[in-house]
Scaffold this motif. Structure first.
Motif, mmCIF file in Angstrom:
data_model
loop_
_atom_site.group_PDB
_atom_site.id
_atom_site.type_symbol
_atom_site.label_atom_id
_atom_site.label_comp_id
_atom_site.label_asym_id
_atom_site.label_seq_id
_atom_site.Cartn_x
_atom_site.Cartn_y
_atom_site.Cartn_z
ATOM 1 N N ILE B 50 4.375 -4.017 -4.992
ATOM 2 C CA ILE B 50 3.130 -3.520 -4.392
ATOM 3 C C ILE B 50 1.926 -4.018 -5.199
ATOM 4 N N ARG B 51 2.042 -3.936 -6.519
ATOM 5 C CA ARG B 51 0.881 -4.311 -7.340
ATOM 6 C C ARG B 51 0.694 -5.819 -7.447
ATOM 7 N N SER B 52 1.791 -6.571 -7.487
ATOM 8 C CA SER B 52 1.612 -8.019 -7.624
ATOM 9 C C SER B 52 1.037 -8.601 -6.334
ATOM 10 N N THR B 53 1.517 -8.139 -5.174
ATOM 11 C CA THR B 53 0.989 -8.692 -3.929
ATOM 12 C C THR B 53 -0.455 -8.250 -3.698
ATOM 13 N N SER B 54 -0.777 -6.990 -4.064
ATOM 14 C CA SER B 54 -2.150 -6.529 -3.832
ATOM 15 C C SER B 54 -3.130 -7.335 -4.668
ATOM 16 N N THR B 55 -2.810 -7.526 -5.940
ATOM 17 C CA THR B 55 -3.767 -8.243 -6.792
ATOM 18 C C THR B 55 -3.847 -9.713 -6.393
ATOM 19 N N ILE B 97 2.505 -7.690 2.954
ATOM 20 C CA ILE B 97 3.639 -7.209 2.154
ATOM 21 C C ILE B 97 3.207 -5.980 1.363
ATOM 22 N N HIS B 98 2.024 -6.083 0.754
ATOM 23 C CA HIS B 98 1.508 -4.942 -0.024
ATOM 24 C C HIS B 98 1.333 -3.708 0.857
ATOM 25 N N GLY B 99 0.625 -3.873 1.980
ATOM 26 C CA GLY B 99 0.352 -2.731 2.860
ATOM 27 C C GLY B 99 1.639 -2.202 3.475
ATOM 28 N N PHE B 101 4.713 -2.514 2.464
ATOM 29 C CA PHE B 101 5.594 -1.902 1.480
ATOM 30 C C PHE B 101 5.064 -0.542 1.021
ATOM 31 N N SER B 102 3.749 -0.431 0.904
ATOM 32 C CA SER B 102 3.165 0.861 0.527
ATOM 33 C C SER B 102 3.452 1.890 1.612
ATOM 34 N N LEU B 103 3.294 1.468 2.869
ATOM 35 C CA LEU B 103 3.581 2.371 3.991
ATOM 36 C C LEU B 103 5.027 2.849 3.909
ATOM 37 N N GLN B 105 6.998 2.834 1.300
ATOM 38 C CA GLN B 105 7.253 3.573 0.071
ATOM 39 C C GLN B 105 6.722 5.004 0.131
ATOM 40 N N PHE B 106 5.486 5.143 0.680
ATOM 41 C CA PHE B 106 4.829 6.447 0.589
ATOM 42 C C PHE B 106 4.852 7.238 1.893
ATOM 43 N N HIS B 107 5.184 6.586 3.010
ATOM 44 C CA HIS B 107 5.009 7.298 4.282
ATOM 45 C C HIS B 107 6.213 7.257 5.217
ATOM 46 N N LEU B 177 -14.292 -3.106 2.288
ATOM 47 C CA LEU B 177 -13.277 -2.051 2.425
ATOM 48 C C LEU B 177 -12.260 -2.135 1.292
ATOM 49 N N ILE B 178 -11.879 -3.360 0.934
ATOM 50 C CA ILE B 178 -10.871 -3.506 -0.123
ATOM 51 C C ILE B 178 -11.450 -3.083 -1.471
ATOM 52 N N VAL B 179 -12.711 -3.462 -1.721
ATOM 53 C CA VAL B 179 -13.341 -3.024 -2.968
ATOM 54 C C VAL B 179 -13.304 -1.493 -3.049
ATOM 55 N N LEU B 180 -13.636 -0.842 -1.932
ATOM 56 C CA LEU B 180 -13.626 0.626 -1.923
ATOM 57 C C LEU B 180 -12.199 1.172 -2.057
ATOM 58 N N HIS B 181 -11.264 0.494 -1.395
ATOM 59 C CA HIS B 181 -9.847 0.858 -1.463
ATOM 60 C C HIS B 181 -9.384 0.842 -2.922
ATOM 61 N N VAL B 182 -9.768 -0.200 -3.633
ATOM 62 C CA VAL B 182 -9.340 -0.321 -5.028
ATOM 63 C C VAL B 182 -10.077 0.707 -5.884
ATOM 64 N N GLY B 185 -8.866 4.139 -5.059
ATOM 65 C CA GLY B 185 -7.424 4.253 -5.236
ATOM 66 C C GLY B 185 -6.991 4.109 -6.668
ATOM 67 N N VAL B 186 -7.147 2.907 -7.188
ATOM 68 C CA VAL B 186 -6.653 2.645 -8.538
ATOM 69 C C VAL B 186 -7.266 3.619 -9.524
ATOM 70 N N LEU B 187 -8.547 3.916 -9.290
ATOM 71 C CA LEU B 187 -9.213 4.768 -10.263
ATOM 72 C C LEU B 187 -8.656 6.188 -10.238
HETATM 73 C C1 HEM Z 1 -1.892 -0.537 5.278
HETATM 74 C C2 HEM Z 1 -2.681 -0.995 4.351
HETATM 75 C C3 HEM Z 1 -2.619 -0.646 2.888
HETATM 76 C C4 HEM Z 1 -1.988 0.378 2.233
HETATM 77 C C5 HEM Z 1 -1.131 1.495 2.837
HETATM 78 C C6 HEM Z 1 -2.254 0.207 0.818
HETATM 79 C C7 HEM Z 1 -1.792 1.048 -0.169
HETATM 80 C C8 HEM Z 1 -2.069 0.913 -1.516
HETATM 81 C C9 HEM Z 1 -1.560 1.769 -2.555
HETATM 82 C C10 HEM Z 1 -0.598 2.916 -2.337
HETATM 83 C C11 HEM Z 1 -2.096 1.325 -3.734
HETATM 84 C C12 HEM Z 1 -1.840 1.898 -5.106
HETATM 85 C C13 HEM Z 1 -0.618 1.208 -5.635
HETATM 86 C C14 HEM Z 1 -0.292 1.548 -7.037
HETATM 87 O O1 HEM Z 1 -1.192 1.520 -7.876
HETATM 88 O O2 HEM Z 1 0.872 1.794 -7.301
HETATM 89 C C15 HEM Z 1 -2.954 0.199 -3.433
HETATM 90 C C16 HEM Z 1 -3.663 -0.511 -4.369
HETATM 91 C C17 HEM Z 1 -4.308 -1.719 -4.120
HETATM 92 N N1 HEM Z 1 -4.449 -2.327 -2.879
HETATM 93 FE FE1 HEM Z 1 -3.759 -1.618 -1.135
HETATM 94 N N2 HEM Z 1 -3.054 -0.909 0.640
HETATM 95 C C18 HEM Z 1 -3.275 -1.454 1.877
HETATM 96 C C19 HEM Z 1 -4.004 -2.597 2.148
HETATM 97 C C20 HEM Z 1 -4.545 -3.428 1.200
HETATM 98 C C21 HEM Z 1 -5.165 -4.689 1.499
HETATM 99 C C22 HEM Z 1 -5.352 -5.314 2.877
HETATM 100 C C23 HEM Z 1 -5.558 -5.222 0.314
HETATM 101 C C24 HEM Z 1 -6.246 -6.555 0.207
HETATM 102 C C25 HEM Z 1 -6.017 -7.463 -0.630
HETATM 103 C C26 HEM Z 1 -5.195 -4.275 -0.751
HETATM 104 C C27 HEM Z 1 -5.442 -4.450 -2.107
HETATM 105 C C28 HEM Z 1 -5.112 -3.539 -3.064
HETATM 106 C C29 HEM Z 1 -5.410 -3.693 -4.472
HETATM 107 C C30 HEM Z 1 -6.121 -4.924 -5.081
HETATM 108 C C31 HEM Z 1 -4.923 -2.580 -5.129
HETATM 109 C C32 HEM Z 1 -5.007 -2.294 -6.632
HETATM 110 C C33 HEM Z 1 -3.857 -2.827 -7.384
HETATM 111 C C34 HEM Z 1 -2.650 -1.987 -7.183
HETATM 112 O O3 HEM Z 1 -2.598 -0.882 -7.737
HETATM 113 O O4 HEM Z 1 -1.735 -2.423 -6.470
HETATM 114 N N3 HEM Z 1 -4.571 -3.205 -0.151
HETATM 115 N N4 HEM Z 1 -2.916 -0.035 -2.079
#
Ligand code: HEM
Ligand code: FES
Lengths: 70, 347
Positions: B50-55, B97-99, B101-103, B105-107, B177-182, B185-187
């Motif tokens: 989840i973290r490698s694909t998101s970053t 993959i990140h989104g 997999f998070s779905l 994993q958590f939902h 949106l992603i900046v706000l998501h991070v 979220g991360v914080l």
């Molecule tokens: C269905 C859509 C998404 C879901 C459910 C989701 C969920 C999550 C979750 C649960 C985390 C915290 C993970 C952790 O710290 O263990 C996270 C962090 C993050 N997400 Fe997403 N995310 C989604 C879409 C995206 C998208 C489109 C991006 C764009 C690149 C993104 C980028 C990041 C980044 C950079 C982080 C911070 C690093 C990390 O902790 O993984 N996310 N997201």
């Protein structure tokens, strides 16, 4: 809250399923009518636009209807 | 250009580009997952994925957003622009993959539909520290999906260029949106300042690049060509235009490219029919004006793409007196034959 989300989700799903049903019709007949560039195009191309057709099908359908009326 | 569509328009250069993307992404993911496995005692594969694909996706998004202004500032970056859409589609799949997999994993463990769970498991929309940040990521992912799904040129033609352009401008909303998501979220889990610093640095670089490139453009567009004779505006000296190159002039609202091909000058509309690339920043290749972005070609004397292609741009009248170049800003219909003007020994 959960109810509203479920409704939105269901509507979105129906929309996408309609797009999926539209896809074969469009690929067989519509595509060459609305875009001459699709004549003689490969099956790979027709496959790669599948996600787009499922998402944007109303735009294609409108274009197709307008062209058929002419 | 538009003859008959293929699935992916690969050529040697694009293959090399895609190879580089694939290599970089694999290396990044392997290193990230490998290093966390070795150094982090709480390591689980799911979290590392989840973290490698998101970053990685977020990093690629920065590169994608930087390419546009970088090319405006320096043409050395043009090769990056050439195949930017493959970079975009790659980024979408990695974010998916990140989104996804998070779905998962958590939902996906309860009996509620994961999409419904995503929006209903946390409804603290009024709280900053507990904000349901995953919803923000979801909407960003939808935008990336729309863009990836419409990335083939077929969509550019059939959704119309205006709609397509607007759709693809949404990438800035996705970024926000992603900046706000991070941030939200991360914080919530991490208090280490390095995340905030990285996030801020990324945003600062992007904003600065866009401002620099934008002010450069405005400067060019505001140059005035006030010396007018019989409708012709004095624009430059013949020696200002290098062989096989052009200069762009903005008279009124129109941007016009004046090209030098062999011993003549020709004027055509600066906007490429493909995705609006700046034709005047390209060069003459095999006798054709070649767009710097993806290589669409136009004949200098009539603005038409050489057969069997069918694109056409407007042409303009031009004349030379002494060493001065004069341009008439009224366009001829797209594809109109114009003889250009002989430079002779005026240079
Ligand atoms: C269905 C859509 C998404 C879901 C459910 C989701 C969920 C999550 C979750 C649960 C985390 C915290 C993970 C952790 O710290 O263990 C996270 C962090 C993050 N997400 Fe997403 N995310 C989604 C879409 C995206 C998208 C489109 C991006 C764009 C690149 C993104 C980028 C990041 C980044 C950079 C982080 C911070 C690093 C990390 O902790 O993984 N996310 N997201
Ligand atoms: S904008 Fe793509 S080739 Fe000109």
């Amino acid at each position: 809250m959960e109810q509203i989300i479920t409704i939105v989700f269901t509507v979105a799903l129906v929309y996408l399923l309609l797009g999926l049903a539209f896809y074969p019709l469009f690929i067989i007949k519509g595509i060459t009518q609305i875009d001459p560039g699709a004549k003689g195009s490969s099956w790979g191309f027709r496959l790669i636009i599948l996600p787009g057709v499922v998402l944007f099908w109303p735009a294609l359908m409108r274009k197709w209807i307008v062209i058929r009326k002419k | 250009m538009s003859v008959s569509y293929t699935a992916v328009g690969w050529n040697r250069q694009k293959k090399r580009y895609d190879f580089a993307i694939a290599g970089f992404c694999s290396l990044y993911l392997l290193l990230f997952i490998g290093l966390t496995a070795v150094t982090n005692p709480d390591y689980t594969f799911e979290t590392a994925l989840i973290r490698s694909t998101s970053t990685l996706a977020f990093l690629l998004l920065h590169v994608i957003l930087a390419i546009g202004p970088l090319c405006r500032l320096n043409s050395k970056f043009l090769p990056l622009l050439y195949n930017r859409r493959h970079l975009g589609v790659t980024m979408f799949f990695i974010a998916l993959i990140h989104g996804g997999f998070s779905l998962f994993q958590f939902h996906s463990l309860g009996n509620v539909n994961p999409f419904v769970s995503l929006f209903s498991s946390n409804t603290q929309y009024h709280s900053l520290s507990q904000f349901p940040f995953q919803a923000l990521g979801f909407f960003a992912l939808i935008i990336l999906l729309l863009m990836a799904a419409s990335s083939h040129d077929f969509w550019l033609h059939n959704l119309t260029p205006e709609v397509w352009k607007t759709l693809h401008m949404l990438v800035y909303i996705a970024y926000l949106l992603i900046v706000l998501h991070v941030m939200t979220g991360v914080l919530q889990f991490e208090t280490h300042p390095v995340f905030v610093v990285l996030l801020g640095a990324g945003a600062a670089v992007l904003v600065t690049l866009h401002l620099l490139a934008g002010s450069r453009e405005i400067e060019k567009d505001n140059a005035r060509f006030d010396t007018v004779e019989e409708g012709f505006h004095y624009v430059c000296e013949t020696s200002d235009i290098l062989p096989n190159r052009a200069k762009i002039f903005c008279i009124g609202v129109e941007r016009i490219a004046v090209y030098r091909s062999e011993d003549r000058l020709y004027a055509i509309h600066n906007v490429c029919k493909h995705q609006g690339g700046p034709l005047g920043e390209g060069k003459i290749i095999d006798g054709c004006i070649t767009c710097p972005w993806h290589g669409y070609q136009y004949l200098p004397n009539n603005g038409q793409s050489p057969p069997p292609f069918t694109e056409k741009v407007s042409t303009y009248d031009i004349r030379i007196s002494g060493t001065k170049v004069w341009l008439h800003p009224t366009p001829y219909p797209e594809g109109t034959e114009r003889p250009g003007v002989y430079i002779g020994n005026s240079i």
